[in-house]
Motif scaffolding. Structure first.
Motif, PDB file in Angstrom:
ATOM      1  N   ALA A 127       0.830  -1.204   0.000  1.00 56.29           N
ATOM      2  CA  ALA A 127       0.000   0.000   0.000  1.00 56.29           C
ATOM      3  C   ALA A 127       0.865   1.254   0.000  1.00 56.29           C
ATOM      4  CB  ALA A 127      -0.933  -0.011   1.208  1.00 56.29           C
ATOM      5  N   PHE A 128       1.916   1.259   0.807  1.00 57.86           N
ATOM      6  CA  PHE A 128       2.771   2.440   0.863  1.00 57.86           C
ATOM      7  C   PHE A 128       3.497   2.656  -0.468  1.00 57.86           C
ATOM      8  CE2 PHE A 128       6.899   4.432   1.601  1.00 57.86           C
ATOM      9  CZ  PHE A 128       6.493   5.626   2.170  1.00 57.86           C
ATOM     10  N   MET A 129       4.031   1.585  -1.026  1.00 61.54           N
ATOM     11  CA  MET A 129       4.743   1.711  -2.301  1.00 61.54           C
ATOM     12  C   MET A 129       3.801   2.133  -3.416  1.00 61.54           C
ATOM     13  SD  MET A 129       7.912   1.354  -1.861  1.00 61.54           S
ATOM     14  CE  MET A 129       8.330   1.268  -3.607  1.00 61.54           C
ATOM     15  N   TRP A 130       2.578   1.637  -3.367  1.00 62.88           N
ATOM     16  CA  TRP A 130       1.606   2.063  -4.377  1.00 62.88           C
ATOM     17  C   TRP A 130       1.375   3.564  -4.268  1.00 62.88           C
ATOM     18  CZ3 TRP A 130      -0.768  -0.494  -8.360  1.00 62.88           C
ATOM     19  CH2 TRP A 130      -1.741   0.244  -9.053  1.00 62.88           C
ATOM     20  N   GLY A 131       1.193   4.045  -3.046  1.00 60.34           N
ATOM     21  CA  GLY A 131       0.947   5.465  -2.862  1.00 60.34           C
ATOM     22  C   GLY A 131       2.143   6.325  -3.208  1.00 60.34           C
ATOM     23  N   ALA A 132       3.335   5.921  -2.767  1.00 61.84           N
ATOM     24  CA  ALA A 132       4.522   6.757  -2.923  1.00 61.84           C
ATOM     25  C   ALA A 132       5.080   6.754  -4.336  1.00 61.84           C
ATOM     26  CB  ALA A 132       5.605   6.303  -1.943  1.00 61.84           C
ATOM     27  N   VAL A 133       4.881   5.655  -5.070  1.00 60.03           N
ATOM     28  CA  VAL A 133       5.514   5.535  -6.392  1.00 60.03           C
ATOM     29  C   VAL A 133       4.487   5.306  -7.494  1.00 60.03           C
ATOM     30  CG1 VAL A 133       7.202   4.278  -7.789  1.00 60.03           C
ATOM     31  CG2 VAL A 133       7.635   4.647  -5.352  1.00 60.03           C
ATOM     32  N   VAL A 134       3.727   4.209  -7.387  1.00 61.34           N
ATOM     33  CA  VAL A 134       2.875   3.807  -8.510  1.00 61.34           C
ATOM     34  C   VAL A 134       1.773   4.829  -8.760  1.00 61.34           C
ATOM     35  CG1 VAL A 134       1.390   1.998  -9.450  1.00 61.34           C
ATOM     36  CG2 VAL A 134       3.366   1.385  -8.034  1.00 61.34           C
ATOM     37  N   SER A 135       1.085   5.264  -7.701  1.00 61.75           N
ATOM     38  CA  SER A 135      -0.009   6.216  -7.914  1.00 61.75           C
ATOM     39  C   SER A 135       0.506   7.557  -8.439  1.00 61.75           C
ATOM     40  CB  SER A 135      -0.807   6.419  -6.621  1.00 61.75           C
ATOM     41  OG  SER A 135      -0.015   7.019  -5.624  1.00 61.75           O
ATOM     42  N   VAL A 136       1.711   7.947  -8.027  1.00 60.18           N
ATOM     43  CA  VAL A 136       2.300   9.184  -8.550  1.00 60.18           C
ATOM     44  C   VAL A 136       2.622   9.020 -10.030  1.00 60.18           C
ATOM     45  CG1 VAL A 136       4.196  10.836  -8.336  1.00 60.18           C
ATOM     46  CG2 VAL A 136       3.227   9.774  -6.279  1.00 60.18           C
ATOM     47  N   ALA A 137       3.177   7.856 -10.399  1.00 58.96           N
ATOM     48  CA  ALA A 137       3.473   7.603 -11.809  1.00 58.96           C
ATOM     49  C   ALA A 137       2.198   7.575 -12.642  1.00 58.96           C
ATOM     50  CB  ALA A 137       4.226   6.280 -11.949  1.00 58.96           C
ATOM     51  N   VAL A 138       1.153   6.918 -12.132  1.00 60.28           N
ATOM     52  CA  VAL A 138      -0.131   6.886 -12.847  1.00 60.28           C
ATOM     53  C   VAL A 138      -0.675   8.300 -13.015  1.00 60.28           C
ATOM     54  CG1 VAL A 138      -2.536   6.119 -12.706  1.00 60.28           C
ATOM     55  CG2 VAL A 138      -0.687   4.544 -12.119  1.00 60.28           C
ATOM     56  N   THR A 139      -0.564   9.111 -11.975  1.00 62.89           N
ATOM     57  CA  THR A 139      -1.027  10.500 -12.048  1.00 62.89           C
ATOM     58  C   THR A 139      -0.289  11.269 -13.141  1.00 62.89           C
ATOM     59  OG1 THR A 139      -1.626  10.548  -9.707  1.00 62.89           O
ATOM     60  CG2 THR A 139      -1.198  12.661 -10.766  1.00 62.89           C
ATOM     61  N   LEU A 140       1.033  11.132 -13.169  1.00 66.15           N
ATOM     62  CA  LEU A 140       1.827  11.852 -14.174  1.00 66.15           C
ATOM     63  C   LEU A 140       1.489  11.401 -15.591  1.00 66.15           C
ATOM     64  CD1 LEU A 140       5.311  11.867 -12.391  1.00 66.15           C
ATOM     65  CD2 LEU A 140       3.716  13.776 -12.633  1.00 66.15           C
ATOM     66  N   LEU A 141       1.173  10.117 -15.757  1.00 65.20           N
ATOM     67  CA  LEU A 141       0.866   9.590 -17.095  1.00 65.20           C
ATOM     68  C   LEU A 141      -0.539   9.977 -17.555  1.00 65.20           C
ATOM     69  CD1 LEU A 141       2.432   6.016 -16.739  1.00 65.20           C
ATOM     70  CD2 LEU A 141       3.329   7.941 -18.083  1.00 65.20           C
ATOM     71  N   ILE A 142      -1.489  10.032 -16.628  1.00 64.51           N
ATOM     72  CA  ILE A 142      -2.888  10.279 -17.000  1.00 64.51           C
ATOM     73  C   ILE A 142      -3.200  11.764 -17.144  1.00 64.51           C
ATOM     74  CG2 ILE A 142      -5.273  10.075 -16.173  1.00 64.51           C
ATOM     75  CD1 ILE A 142      -4.624   7.415 -15.023  1.00 64.51           C
ATOM     76  N   LYS A 175      -4.690   6.759  -6.605  1.00 64.55           N
ATOM     77  CA  LYS A 175      -4.495   6.190  -5.271  1.00 64.55           C
ATOM     78  C   LYS A 175      -5.459   5.032  -5.029  1.00 64.55           C
ATOM     79  CE  LYS A 175      -4.908  10.250  -3.279  1.00 64.55           C
ATOM     80  NZ  LYS A 175      -5.122  11.234  -2.193  1.00 64.55           N
ATOM     81  N   SER A 176      -6.713   5.221  -5.400  1.00 64.40           N
ATOM     82  CA  SER A 176      -7.732   4.219  -5.088  1.00 64.40           C
ATOM     83  C   SER A 176      -7.626   2.964  -5.938  1.00 64.40           C
ATOM     84  CB  SER A 176      -9.127   4.838  -5.234  1.00 64.40           C
ATOM     85  OG  SER A 176      -9.293   5.892  -4.312  1.00 64.40           O
ATOM     86  N   LEU A 177      -6.917   3.020  -7.038  1.00 66.61           N
ATOM     87  CA  LEU A 177      -6.650   1.798  -7.804  1.00 66.61           C
ATOM     88  C   LEU A 177      -5.932   0.770  -6.932  1.00 66.61           C
ATOM     89  CD1 LEU A 177      -5.509   2.789 -11.427  1.00 66.61           C
ATOM     90  CD2 LEU A 177      -7.474   1.377 -10.773  1.00 66.61           C
ATOM     91  N   GLY A 178      -5.031   1.251  -6.083  1.00 69.21           N
ATOM     92  CA  GLY A 178      -4.352   0.334  -5.164  1.00 69.21           C
ATOM     93  C   GLY A 178      -5.318  -0.316  -4.200  1.00 69.21           C
ATOM     94  N   LEU A 179      -6.304   0.441  -3.728  1.00 70.15           N
ATOM     95  CA  LEU A 179      -7.337  -0.131  -2.855  1.00 70.15           C
ATOM     96  C   LEU A 179      -8.120  -1.211  -3.583  1.00 70.15           C
ATOM     97  CD1 LEU A 179      -8.823   3.026  -1.075  1.00 70.15           C
ATOM     98  CD2 LEU A 179      -7.583   1.147   0.008  1.00 70.15           C
ATOM     99  N   PHE A 201      -5.302   4.999   4.308  1.00 69.52           N
ATOM    100  CA  PHE A 201      -4.384   5.917   4.983  1.00 69.52           C
ATOM    101  C   PHE A 201      -2.935   5.626   4.582  1.00 69.52           C
ATOM    102  CE2 PHE A 201      -6.269   8.212   8.848  1.00 69.52           C
ATOM    103  CZ  PHE A 201      -7.470   8.441   8.192  1.00 69.52           C
ATOM    104  N   THR A 202      -2.589   4.348   4.452  1.00 67.15           N
ATOM    105  CA  THR A 202      -1.215   3.979   4.103  1.00 67.15           C
ATOM    106  C   THR A 202      -0.888   4.414   2.681  1.00 67.15           C
ATOM    107  OG1 THR A 202      -1.420   2.057   5.572  1.00 67.15           O
ATOM    108  CG2 THR A 202       0.450   2.099   4.055  1.00 67.15           C
ATOM    109  N   ILE A 203      -1.807   4.171   1.747  1.00 68.92           N
ATOM    110  CA  ILE A 203      -1.604   4.616   0.373  1.00 68.92           C
ATOM    111  C   ILE A 203      -1.497   6.139   0.314  1.00 68.92           C
ATOM    112  CG2 ILE A 203      -2.715   4.819  -1.893  1.00 68.92           C
ATOM    113  CD1 ILE A 203      -3.872   2.016  -1.440  1.00 68.92           C
ATOM    114  N   ALA A 204      -2.424   6.817   0.971  1.00 67.79           N
ATOM    115  CA  ALA A 204      -2.424   8.276   0.955  1.00 67.79           C
ATOM    116  C   ALA A 204      -1.178   8.844   1.622  1.00 67.79           C
ATOM    117  CB  ALA A 204      -3.675   8.801   1.649  1.00 67.79           C
TER     118      ALA A 204
END
Length: 413
Positions: A127-142, A175-179, A201-204
C-alpha cells in the motif's frame, strides 16, 4: 484457560449475532460455531491440518506483492526523474527529510487504527509503495490526457481546472486503484471498513510523502529565500494538513470496506466508483480554498478532521464488539471460557494478559494467541456473510487448531 462442556451450552440466538452496525448477518446465513468435543485431541488436530496460511488467498497476496514490487520499480523511472528535475539534488534531500515528519504522523495513526487486527506487513508495504511511487506515476501519465479530454469542456481556465478538477480526479483515481487491487486480490485481509481505512491511509501517506518532497524541494530550489519559504510550506502541509490526503482517500477505503463485507466482486468495483465521489469532492474543496483560507480551514476542514476522528473511534468500538460476539459464539461451542472472551475482546484484558505472559517469559506466545483469536473471530464473520463458506470453514478449522496450540504454548509448564 479451560473449555467447558460444549454440549451443555446453549447456542446463541440469531438476533444476538448482530452486536453492532458493522457486523450485520442475514438470518438465513447464521450458523452455530463448530463444537469442540473434549475427546478430539488438539495436538493431533494441529498436526493433521496444513498451515493456516496455506491456500488460494496466500497465492493472491504473494502475486499482488510481486506485481506491486515490479510496478514500483518501473514507476521509479518516471517519478524520481520528475521530482529531481523540479527540486534539484539539494532540494530533494532536504524535502525527503522534512517529509518524514508528516509521514510519521500518518503512519502512527495507521498503527493506532490497525492495532486490534493488524494487517500483514507485506500488504501495508504494498500500500505504501503504491501510494509513494505507482499512484504518482499513474497521475503523471494520465494528467495530460485528462486535461486534453476534460479541460476545454469544463469552461475553466487551465490553472483553476488543474487545481480543482484535474488533480482531485486523477490523484484520487490513481491512489484508489491500489485499494481496488487489495480488495480483489487480498480479500481475506480486506474484509471491513477498518481495513479499508488502514489501507487507504497507508496509500495516501505514501502519496503525500512523495508530493511533500516535491513541494518542500521546490521551496528550496525555486525561491530567493528558501529557508522562509520552506518553513511556510512545511507549516501549511506538514503541520496544518498532514492528514489531508489520508482523509480524502480514507472515504473511498471506508465505502469499499463496507462493500467488502458482501464478498461480491461486482459490488467491490461499484464501491470503488462510488467511493471516489466523496474523495474527489473533499480534495477539490481543499484545493479550492483561496484568500479566505484560514476561515475555511477553521470552519470546514477542522470539523471534517474531527468527524474523521469520530468515525475511526466508532469503527474501533464496533470492531471490538464484533470480536466479542463472535468469540462468545465459540465459547458457547466450548472453545473459550467466558473470562477468556472478556480478556480477548477488551483492550484492558489484552494488556493485562500480555503483562502476565511477559512476566513468565511467554510474551510472544500470548501475542500470537491474541492475534490468532482475533483472526478467528473475523474468519467467522466471513463465514456468516454467506459467501465462499466452505473455503472459510476450512480456514476456521486451521484457526481453531492454531488457537488451541497457542493456548497450550502459553500455559505449558
Amino acid at each position: 484457560m479451560t473449555s467447558h462442556d460444549p454440549r451443555s451450552a446453549p447456542a446463541p440466538l440469531p438476533q444476538q449475532a448482530n452486536p453492532s452496525w458493522m457486523g450485520q448477518v442475514p438470518e438465513q446465513h447464521y450458523r452455530p460455531a463448530p463444537a469442540n468435543y473434549r475427546e478430539q485431541p488438539r495436538a493431533a488436530l494441529t498436526a493433521a491440518l496444513p498451515p493456516a496460511r496455506a491456500g488460494r488467498g496466500s497465492a493472491g497476496v504473494m502475486g499482488l506483492m510481486a506485481a506491486g514490487g515490479a510496478l514500483g520499480f518501473i514507476g521509479l523511472f518516471t517519478v524520481l526523474p520528475f521530482v529531481l528535475v523540479n527540486t534539484g539534488l539539494a532540494g530533494f534531500a532536504i524535502g525527503f527529510v522534512a517529509s518524514l515528519l508528516p509521514l510519521g504522523a500518518v503512519l502512527l495513526a495507521v498503527r493506532v487504527i490497525d492495532r486490534w487486527e493488524p494487517e500483514p506487513k507485506g500488504l501495508l508495504l504494498f500500500a505504501f509503495m503504491w501510494g509513494a511511487v505507482v499512484s504518482v506515476a499513474v497521475t503523471l501519465l494520465i494528467q495530460p490526457y485528462f486535461s486534453l479530454a476534460a479541460g476545454p469542456a469544463s469552461g475553466l481556465d487551465y490553472r483553476t481546472f488543474a487545481v480543482t478538477v484535474q488533480a482531485p480526479v486523477v490523484e484520487e483515481f490513481a491512489k484508489s486503484l491500489g485499494l481496488l487491487l487489495l480488495l480483489l486480490f487480498a480479500r481475506r485481509h480486506f474484509d471491513g471498513p477498518v481495513d479499508g481505512v488502514v489501507f487507504a491511509f497507508t496509500i495516501a501517506g505514501g502519496f503525500a510523502f512523495t508530493e511533500n518532497i516535491l513541494y518542500f524541494g521546490r521551496a528550496i530550489a525555486e525561491s530567493s529565500d528558501p529557508g522562509t519559504d520552506l518553513v511556510v510550506v512545511f507549516f501549511l502541509r506538514g503541520v496544518m494538513s498532514p492528514f489531508a490526503h489520508a482523509i480524502f482517500t480514507g472515504t473511498t477505503g471506508l465505502i469499499m470496506g463496507f462493500a467488502a463485507r458482501r464478498w461480491h466482486t461486482g459490488l467491490s468495483v461499484a464501491a470503488f466508483a462510488v467511493g471516489l465521489v466523496p474523495a474527489i469532492l473533499l480534495h477539490s474543496g481543499w484545493n479550492s480554498m483561496g484568500q479566505d483560507f484560514l476561515a475555511q480551514y477553521i470552519l470546514v476542514q477542522v470539523p471534517i478532521f474531527l468527524l474523521a476522528v469520530l468515525v475511526i473511534v466508532l469503527l474501533r468500538v464496533a470492531e471490538r464488539r464484533l470480536t466479542r460476539q463472535r468469540l462468545r459464539e465459540y465459547a458457547s461451542a466450548g472453545w473459550f471460557t467466558g473470562p477468556e472472551v472478556e480478556m480477548l475482546s477488551t483492550g484492558a484484558g489484552r494488556r493485562g494478559a500480555l503483562r502476565w505472559a511477559t512476566s513468565i517469559g511467554r510474551g510472544p506466545q500470548m501475542t500470537a494467541f491474541l492475534h490468532a483469536a482475533t483472526q478467528l473471530a473475523f474468519t467467522r464473520q466471513r463465514i456468516l456473510s454467506g459467501r465462499d463458506v466452505p473455503a472459510h470453514q476450512l480456514e476456521e478449522q486451521h484457526r481453531l487448531a492454531e488457537v488451541a496450540a497457542l493456548r497450550e504454548a502459553v500455559l505449558r509448564r
